[in-house]
Design a protein around this motif. Sequence first.
Motif, PDB file in Angstrom:
ATOM      1  N   UNK A  64      36.496  46.062  30.259  1.00 23.59           N
ATOM      2  CA  UNK A  64      37.311  44.984  29.690  1.00 23.59           C
ATOM      3  C   UNK A  64      36.403  43.898  29.145  1.00 23.59           C
ATOM      4  N   UNK A  65      36.822  43.254  28.087  1.00 25.86           N
ATOM      5  CA  UNK A  65      36.049  42.150  27.532  1.00 25.86           C
ATOM      6  C   UNK A  65      36.267  40.864  28.315  1.00 25.86           C
ATOM      7  N   UNK A  66      35.226  40.047  28.352  1.00 24.51           N
ATOM      8  CA  UNK A  66      35.268  38.739  29.001  1.00 24.51           C
ATOM      9  C   UNK A  66      34.262  37.864  28.263  1.00 24.51           C
ATOM     10  N   UNK A  67      34.140  36.601  28.700  1.00 21.47           N
ATOM     11  CA  UNK A  67      33.171  35.726  28.037  1.00 21.47           C
ATOM     12  C   UNK A  67      32.485  34.817  29.053  1.00 21.47           C
ATOM     13  N   UNK A  68      31.167  34.826  29.020  1.00 18.83           N
ATOM     14  CA  UNK A  68      30.344  34.002  29.911  1.00 18.83           C
ATOM     15  C   UNK A  68      29.627  32.946  29.081  1.00 18.83           C
ATOM     16  N   UNK A  69      29.248  31.824  29.709  1.00 13.76           N
ATOM     17  CA  UNK A  69      28.705  30.714  28.916  1.00 13.76           C
ATOM     18  C   UNK A  69      27.371  31.020  28.222  1.00 13.76           C
ATOM     19  N   UNK A 123      33.237  37.525  42.588  1.00 10.98           N
ATOM     20  CA  UNK A 123      34.433  38.333  42.330  1.00 10.98           C
ATOM     21  C   UNK A 123      34.474  39.617  43.162  1.00 10.98           C
TER      22      UNK A 123
ATOM     23  N   UNK B  30      35.034  27.854  36.342  1.00  8.66           N
ATOM     24  CA  UNK B  30      34.090  26.895  35.783  1.00  8.66           C
ATOM     25  C   UNK B  30      32.709  27.536  35.673  1.00  8.66           C
ATOM     26  N   UNK B  38      33.768  30.303  32.291  1.00 10.50           N
ATOM     27  CA  UNK B  38      33.698  31.767  32.256  1.00 10.50           C
ATOM     28  C   UNK B  38      35.128  32.238  32.009  1.00 10.50           C
ATOM     29  N   UNK B  39      35.341  32.957  30.934  1.00 10.43           N
ATOM     30  CA  UNK B  39      36.691  33.464  30.660  1.00 10.43           C
ATOM     31  C   UNK B  39      36.786  34.875  31.240  1.00 10.43           C
ATOM     32  N   UNK B  40      37.625  35.031  32.236  1.00  8.87           N
ATOM     33  CA  UNK B  40      37.729  36.307  32.935  1.00  8.87           C
ATOM     34  C   UNK B  40      38.546  37.308  32.111  1.00  8.87           C
ATOM     35  N   UNK B  41      38.480  38.594  32.437  1.00  9.62           N
ATOM     36  CA  UNK B  41      39.111  39.595  31.560  1.00  9.62           C
ATOM     37  C   UNK B  41      40.583  39.317  31.224  1.00  9.62           C
ATOM     38  N   UNK B  44      40.608  36.421  28.850  1.00  9.50           N
ATOM     39  CA  UNK B  44      40.021  36.802  27.575  1.00  9.50           C
ATOM     40  C   UNK B  44      40.962  37.717  26.785  1.00  9.50           C
ATOM     41  N   UNK B  48      41.856  37.495  22.963  1.00  7.23           N
ATOM     42  CA  UNK B  48      41.663  38.637  22.056  1.00  7.23           C
ATOM     43  C   UNK B  48      42.919  38.904  21.235  1.00  7.23           C
ATOM     44  N   UNK B 327      47.142  51.414  47.438  1.00  4.63           N
ATOM     45  CA  UNK B 327      46.425  50.996  48.647  1.00  4.63           C
ATOM     46  C   UNK B 327      46.461  49.474  48.811  1.00  4.63           C
TER      47      UNK B 327
END
Lengths: 471, 471
Positions: A64-69, A123, B30, B38-41, B44, B48, B327
């Motif tokens: 999956x795509x994400x974005x880090x600083x 995470x 943050x 940080x934009x998580x999946x 993001x 997108x 699960x």
Amino acid sequence: MAKAPILTPQAEDFPRWYQDLINKAELADNGPVRGTMVIRPYGYGLWERMQQEMDARIKDAGASNAYFPLFIPQSYLTREAEHVEGFAPELAVVTHGGGKELDEPVVVRPTSETIINEYFSKWVQSYRDLPLLINQWANVVRWEMRPRVFLRTSEFLWQEGHTAHATYEDARDYAARIHQDVYYDFMVNVLGIDVVLGRKTPKERFAGAINTLTLEGMMGDGKALQMGTSHELGQNFAKAFNTSYLSKGGQQELVWQTSWGVSTRMVGGLIMSHGDDKGLRVPPRLASVQVVVMAIKGDEAVLAKVREIGDVLKAAGVRVQVDDRTDTPFGRRAVDWELKGVPVRIEIGPRDLENGTAMLARRIPGGKEPVRIEELAALLPKVLEEDQETLLRQSRERRLSRTTDVATIEEAAEAALAGGWARIPWATLGAEGEAKLAEQAVTVRCLVMPDGSVPETDDAEGALAIVARAY
Amino acid sequence: MAKAPILTPQAEDFPRWYQDLINKAELADNGPVRGTMVIRPYGYGLWERMQQEMDARIKDAGASNAYFPLFIPQSYLTREAEHVEGFAPELAVVTHGGGKELDEPVVVRPTSETIINEYFSKWVQSYRDLPLLINQWANVVRWEMRPRVFLRTSEFLWQEGHTAHATYEDARDYAARIHQDVYYDFMVNVLGIDVVLGRKTPKERFAGAINTLTLEGMMGDGKALQMGTSHELGQNFAKAFNTSYLSKGGQQELVWQTSWGVSTRMVGGLIMSHGDDKGLRVPPRLASVQVVVMAIKGDEAVLAKVREIGDVLKAAGVRVQVDDRTDTPFGRRAVDWELKGVPVRIEIGPRDLENGTAMLARRIPGGKEPVRIEELAALLPKVLEEDQETLLRQSRERRLSRTTDVATIEEAAEAALAGGWARIPWATLGAEGEAKLAEQAVTVRCLVMPDGSVPETDDAEGALAIVARAY
């Protein structure tokens, strides 16, 4: 009087041909800060199509795509010793923000392993969170002393994948899956470049990896270009950032990781693989414009017909552009489309209309022939597939004809310096031979097995080294 | 004992609800450098889908994507006086690169008008090169003193359009076209946010523009959020960079320009428009997952059925995800999908299978009802369209019910401070009233005409000011 060529011929000066093509086909300009580039719309269109095709394959592989600083605290980089050693000389450093000097300088990301591990360590808690498969489309900065547009730029665009797995085997298999199912599939079947899948020697490995898989392409001048890499990171970053999880058995375990990337460098590889003295040749499966329908003259009937053909071809699933800019001379527009490497031109003037035909000009094999207009929609998909195969075949033929099997280090150097690749047993070459070749700017591009598979260890028995000069 | 709420209730503390939701729905974290994120999946994925929808509209408006460098020489910014004054306090400055101090520090782009004009001035030669319509998807950096995730971050992702035109009228019309056909259309019809189209007052204008068009949305707490802007730049940058062209008449003329942008801030707007105490509610047209098909238990027949339903719905054109992670307790997964705001959950357990039914849980209106499994494929597209309309209607109702027409500055301040919007004649308010409101952190969001159209001048007769507190 002979007409001056539009581009410096490849045979005369390959690097200058490359630069000429990039300028004249309006692919890119140099940026104002040394080593940066401006990617112009036609060049960016190539990258956009690469992104689309790659992104679909990456998602099929489960990421999956994400974005880090962009900004990374300097202290993160120093946590993995080899990593910081590899990247320190290339860093851009921000010392001031919001009008003040910063307490801790921040670096502009050269790659994101460190900042991503900082978050993975938060995470990932349990085995249920694994595998964690992340990809990022981003810009990165590596200060470049000898820049060349697309190939080595201080800022470039790329995707970087970062994954965490419960076991060594799962990480190893995933790095190999990206190498084969994502990168190789894309480069061979979309870019039409017959890349070689191999393993880097310890010397050429990514800073912080335990294994680097690579894809090497042979360019028009016989040099090699590293087109992409997929790394097994082992537990190096997991240790540095304490990225661990609670296993099914109730133990706290470090994760196993991979990272992998391809960049705008591929645009340079595309140019140097398929370009010729008339300009670029874009593989149809990549091309954002596969067919341009050109009005030779601004005659009303002609303009109506080119637009109609455009609509018909679009409906047939062809990526088509209509060129009705008849206030620019036809010859100049035709040369421009050749420079830009659009696979097929359909040219229509008043006389063609009378005959019910159009001229079909094919950029990839070359040549022109009249075709009945009503046959175009059925014909073009076949023509485009044929052209796609032609580019891959030519790429393969070049690689095979310019690769020599040699038995000594001297022969390997000679073959590489003559503008080709040499294949030599790794047992003959070894790290010492590798160092010796490096004195002549010849490098081991990768190790391969005789059957074309990728060696599973650094010293796999029977492994061959591919040796070449490289970009 | 009452269960503790998953999120801080909106009514109790709206900013904390916002932050809770972003954490618990795993939208973003943050970053380590102050103000970055940080934009998580899952977060993001929202961006997108926004990119896809916006990019198609931008291309329909004739613009092509390109890419300009992240690093801008400091000297470029100073060429347009208002521009540098506006951005100087927010700049991040790179002073070191490749291990050395740089001769000239470079700034990390806060926006790209200056560097783009440097190239426009080379590329634009003749009237034939106009209009030049460029868009860029990129990250930008504006050092942020009071950061809040998605809304105000030191680095954010956005698109920035930059265009050059032969005439004032053409530039003006293009800025308006982007405002209306691209931004408004997207925000209303995809995001389901009933934004207001307006004109900024001179005080609130973009640094370097002659006119800024804006789209303002009302959030769940009655405050305003600027969701996007489209600027007429006049000839300000053209003068600073000498961006000129040879007209048909043979004169050298300066171009007229626009720029326009929307950013990851829209994700914040989405959350604050549609979120409730259970989490986010994603409009179906935006959602990357419109429907999740959940297995209540890990029974083989149930797992086979949820996968089958997933395939059937995918074939019916629904963006669907199968949740067979049995699960993890069902209740926890259901709460998680509610937090993430997936419009529809289809829940299936062994008893449902016997009955040939599934539970259909709708996030947007709320509620659950059993539905026959074979009817799902026909039913869902209708349900999703209905939910899309519901969100827009609720957004509109909130805006209308919380907007008050007032006659005095005091009443305007009072309405805004009570958590709503006030509408007051601009002739009554004026620049002085605007300054007075600013002392109470109340701003003029935009000027509108009584019929909802956008004022054509700063002092259009009859214009109304919309006054509110804002993010």
